[in-house]
Scaffold this active site. Structure first.
Site, PDB file in Angstrom:
ATOM      1  N   GLY A 307     -28.249   1.913  65.877  1.00 37.50           N
ATOM      2  CA  GLY A 307     -28.606   3.320  65.735  1.00 37.50           C
ATOM      3  C   GLY A 307     -27.486   4.236  66.206  1.00 37.50           C
ATOM      4  N   SER A 308     -27.864   5.335  66.772  1.00 38.45           N
ATOM      5  CA  SER A 308     -26.897   6.380  67.130  1.00 38.45           C
ATOM      6  C   SER A 308     -26.037   6.040  68.340  1.00 38.45           C
ATOM      7  CB  SER A 308     -27.638   7.694  67.379  1.00 38.45           C
ATOM      8  OG  SER A 308     -28.294   8.123  66.206  1.00 38.45           O
ATOM      9  N   THR A 309     -26.262   4.883  68.981  1.00 43.45           N
ATOM     10  CA  THR A 309     -25.415   4.516  70.120  1.00 43.45           C
ATOM     11  C   THR A 309     -23.963   4.283  69.689  1.00 43.45           C
ATOM     12  OG1 THR A 309     -25.936   2.153  69.910  1.00 43.45           O
ATOM     13  CG2 THR A 309     -27.338   3.462  71.369  1.00 43.45           C
TER      14      THR A 309
END
Length: 591
Positions: A307-309
């Site tokens: 994801g956005s990590t």
């Protein structure tokens, strides 16, 4: 004449006899003396006791408990065997006569001269009661052994693993296992098995023709090794109980920025003591078919869309490329349209004008779509691999997964298909084919925090040898120069109004981080308004990430939390992350 011939013959005969006597008694003395010594001297191997494992506070977390095996002499006649088994049943009535008989028959052969164990791991108190009576049967002997014990059970099972009966492959791998008959199967027990097995000792003795020991000539003691983990068991337990109390499944990594791991939590877990004496078929089925994967070491072997990590690393790649202006405010609407498909931002109306700080703070999908279109998947993937994704971190635990950072070549090899632009947009927000482990996300966060890429480790010391952290300098000059921008954006995630984690962070120190919401269920194009995560069925909900470092101005620790099907990273993991940092402060780790 005849007399002379007889005398000569007699002379020659006695000359031969004298020569043979001389040869046997003088010339061949040393040779025959050596042979006789070999017949008399025997070397008996002494197996070592398996090494004890301690946590960082020197509490034993894997130890050995004295037990006994009840053994029977081989080559017994049927009536002798039956009588001996009846003697055992009389004193241990809950033992299984049929199983003991089968065990004996299975291991009894003309080539086996060792006593055959038919009851294993008998406790001391029982043996002390029955040994004086059963020892009157000359066919029975009690042999000391050790039972591996794990006092913290499921709290540490993903780190420690377990030992169980060795198989043929294990026996070929290490000579010591031939005598110990056990080997490590998972975790530290497996990774460091050769060290924990130790080294054989030996006892040199003189025996008679019946193999009875007459005299001990020399004893060389076996060598055992101890291992000290970097793990704080109290912290490990604290985090596990925290997730359990909130009915959350997932993984947590607490690591110093140099790679030293204080906690590596996987929820749910299992009791590793079940495997030591052999797990039942029923219990194995319960564990292996559990939909929440208790046997999976999720921080190291669990693969999830990150994801956005990944966005902080991608922002750094874009800035350092020289093709992207971090200060420019780019208009980010509700979607980017490629062909007939709309790649939507998580915010229904979009985020409007956005620079790199806002893009990280608000996790603006459209901003990163545009980075992907500008740089291309191959350039981004190459640099992400340099920063810790798509390859093993090298942690000292078995079965680590390397994850997937997809690019054109990877897809061509895997699926024999061309790469599409839309797949680039999925990849840059940590979706699509992109997969990572929590330990990779933690290592990447440590890189952003410290500027160096650490190799994580859970073993702090072996005997007197202290583990030296391995830290790689992987960033180029431009990347190092612009790190402060990424760090500022991550600070805003946790501290600035509108940051995706700000409302959920309550720590005694200032931290920085990045949330992530990794979808596991695709949303059809015709759906204009998404359902809230809590409105979805459990296994349709997104995985929730929150990866952080702190203190912000003097990074010492990384805390990475993944909540399976947890929804939004900030709300699902913010409270957990806060309590972990406060624990680190309260217990003197962060000053």
């Amino acid at each position: 004449m005849r007399t002379n011939i007889v005398i000569i013959v007699i002379f020659l005969f006695f000359s031969v006899i004298i020569y043979r006597v001389y040869n046997l008694s003088i010339v061949s003395y040393q040779e025959y003396n050596k042979l006789s010594q070999k017949n008399m001297t025997k070397t008996i191997p002494i197996p070592p006791v398996r090494g004890i494992i301690y946590d960082r506070d020197n509490n034993p977390v894997a130890l050995n408990e004295l037990r006994f095996n009840l053994t029977i002499k081989p080559h017994l006649k049927e009536n002798e065997l039956n009588q001996t088994l009846q003697n055992i049943i009389a004193l241990i009535p809950d033992s299984n006569l049929s199983k003991m008989y089968q065990e004996y028959k299975k291991n009894n052969s003309p080539y086996n001269n060792k006593n055959i164990p038919i009851l294993t791991y008998l406790p001391e108190d029982l043996v002390y009661k029955i040994e004086p009576i059963l020892s009157q049967d000359g066919n029975i002997r009690f042999e000391p052994t050790y039972l591996r014990k794990y006092p913290y059970k499921f709290y540490l099972s993903n780190v420690l693993g377990y030992v169980s009966k060795a198989n043929k492959k294990d026996l070929q791998r290490n000579k010591v296992i031939t005598y110990t008959q056990i080997s490590g199967k998972r975790g530290v027990e497996r990774y460091y098995d050769n060290i924990l097995q130790g080294s054989l000792g030996e006892k040199k003795v003189i025996v008679n023709a019946r193999n009875k020991i007459l005299k001990v000539l020399d004893i060389k003691e076996p060598i055992s090794h101890k291992i000290i983990l970097s793990i704080d068991t109290k912290l490990q337990k604290f985090i596990y109980d925290l997730l359990e109390s909130e009915n959350k499944k997932g993984a947590v990594v607490v690591m110093r920025t140099n790679g030293e791991i204080l906690a590596l939590v996987s929820v749910p877990s299992y009791d590793n003591n079940l495997f030591v004496k052999g797990i039942s078929y029923k219990k194995w089925n319960e564990l292996s078919h559990n939909i929440y994967n208790p046997l999976l070491n999720k921080p190291v072997s669990g693969l999830y869309p990150p994801g956005s990590t990944v966005k902080p690393a991608e922002a750094l790649i874009a800035i350092a490329s020289g093709k992207w202006n971090p200060w420019q405010k780019i208009f980010c609407g509700p979607y980017v349209e490629i062909g007939n498909r709309k790649f939507r931002d998580w915010k229904l109306g979009g985020h409007g004008p956005t620079d790199v700080f806002k893009a990280i703070k608000r996790s603006v999908d459209v901003y990163f779509y545009k980075i992907g279109l500008k740089l291309g998947i191959d350039y981004i993937a190459e640099n992400l691999k340099k920063m810790g994704f798509g390859k093993k971190t090298g942690i000292d635990l078995p079965n680590e997964k390397k994850g997937i950072v997809p690019n054109k070549e990877w897809k061509a090899k895997k699926y024999h298909q061309p790469w599409f632009i839309g797949e680039t947009l999925n990849a840059v927000i940590g979706q699509g084919y992109f997969l990572a482990t929590p330990i990779q996300v933690a290592v990447n966060t440590a890189l952003i925090a410290s500027g160096k890429l650490p190799k994580p480790f859970v073993v702090k010391q072996i005997d007197n040898n202290v583990t030296k952290p391995i830290i790689k300098d992987v960033l180029n000059y431009k990347e190092k120069k612009n790190l402060w921008m990424i760090r500022k954006g991550m600070w805003e995630v946790c501290n600035s109004p509108g940051g995706t984690a700000t409302r959920h962070i309550n720590t005694k120190i200032t931290i920085a981080g990045k949330t992530g919401t990794a979808q596991v269920y695709s949303i059809p194009q015709e759906v204009k308004k998404r359902k809230r995560e809590d409105e979805l069925k459990y296994f349709h909900r997104s995985h929730a990430w929150l990866t952080t470092y702190g203190p912000y101005k003097n990074p010492q620790f990384v805390v990475t939390v993944l909540i399976e099907h947890g929804g939004h990273g900030g709300s699902a993991a913010g409270g957990i992350v806060s309590k972990i940092y406060n624990y680190l402060v309260d217990n003197g780790y962060i000053k």
